[in-house]
Design an enzyme around this catalytic site. Sequence first.
Site, short mmCIF file in Angstrom:
data_model
loop_
_atom_site.label_atom_id
_atom_site.label_comp_id
_atom_site.label_asym_id
_atom_site.label_seq_id
_atom_site.Cartn_x
_atom_site.Cartn_y
_atom_site.Cartn_z
CB CYS A 58 7.88 -5.68 8.15
SG CYS A 58 9.33 -4.98 8.98
CB CYS B 43 2.88 7.09 3.51
SG CYS B 43 3.40 5.81 4.63
CB CYS C 125 3.73 -2.73 13.31
SG CYS C 125 3.79 -2.49 11.53
CB CYS D 154 7.04 -3.60 15.71
SG CYS D 154 8.69 -3.11 15.20
CB CYS E 82 1.12 5.26 11.69
SG CYS E 82 1.91 6.72 11.17
CD GLU F 159 -2.82 -1.26 2.38
OE1 GLU F 159 -3.95 -1.71 2.22
OE2 GLU F 159 -2.40 -0.91 3.49
#
Length: 384
Positions: free
Chosen positions: A112, A105, A119, A116, A349, A92
Amino acid sequence: MTTANLLDFDLAGLAAFCERLGEKRFRAVQLFRWIHQKGASRFDDMTDLARSLREKLPGVCEIRPLKVMAQQESTDGTIKWLFDVGDGNAVEAVFIPEDDRGTLCVSSQAGCAVGCRFCSTGHQGFSRNLSTGEIVAQLWFAEHFLRKHLKTSERVISNVVMMGMGEPMQNYSALVPALKVMLDDHGYGLSRRRVTVSTSGVVPMMDRLAQDVPVALAVSLHAPNDELRDNLVPLNRKYPLAELMAACLRYLPAAPRDFITFEYCMLDGVNDQPEHAQQLLALIRGQGPFYRGPSVPCKINLIPFNPFPDSGLRCSPRPVVLAFAEVLHAAGIVTTVRKTRGDDIDAACGQLAGDVLDRTDAARRMAERRVTEVRPVRVLRSPS
Ligand code: SAH
Ligand code: SF4
């Protein structure tokens, strides 16, 4: 032989490619400007290129866009695109309009591997790195789509933040040429101050970025002590706070700004207590138990946690966020609380999820960590 994707090249790379075709460097500049400044995707449209070159190019290369799977527009003007990157993976990109700037962004990986706790991308695990062309294609598409959409020939995107899906510093070799395309005057001509790489703290790559393309740096801190940060940002076990702070200091002489931005996601009852704020102050001043040394010039950006299903975490209440900010502010640290944009379309975010063919079994690992690792808040007191 697969056809070369011209979005994969920075200008030096395109010049080398043209040379291999027996063409002069200025042809590369022309091509580069057609692609990035005018948004051309067909060689036929590039009217000032020699006809012989226009005829030669389609056999050996192409301008390969990403397939747009979906576009969503928020009531606040934020636009999110979902791009197909093949093999069941989708990433995205998000456009955030503000009065004085337009920010894109951009994603750097499908998924990933850092994992984390807070996230959504981290919960999905990791599939693969994006190529330079796939990183650049997000900007190429968004900029030229928006110009048409807004009926303007002026530049719409003034800022890029590498804060989409993925850890950009774990895809360093693709990241660097992509940043060069963004900065190049023949490309998007963005200022180094307006291109930000956000990292969870891949220390060796911070040093390399300072040498290769020193753009603005944001460091995702999220915790003021190693114990908590080990839990929230697992990369901390490899590069603990002392090393991270020292790397920030080393980055500054090359940086386009004289400070590092620290991002700090506010998690209810986890990292948001007044004691955490005091520890954070001690940390950035180099006076705490986790890092002793020169203080790190910085700004702090508090990000209210954006929830997503199964995170098991809550956003800190607004008064808690403001009280935390006040402690830092009173100590003379510039602190902002990030406005949440696009949350009605899950574009805020950490909500970017795309679609990731997980190769790392992240869902199981996260579920295990939820059970075994989330403890009640325990604040480690600094000696000061
Ligand atoms: N991997 C890089 C860049 C992508 S994440 C990094 O971690 O810095 C971009 C920012 O969003 C980071 O500061 C990240 O910590 C933050 N973030 C991730 N999940 C979030 C969530 N659920 N709510 C608020 N911010 C989040
Ligand atoms: Fe990866 Fe950044 Fe999300 Fe951590 S916050 S899992 S580093 S994308």
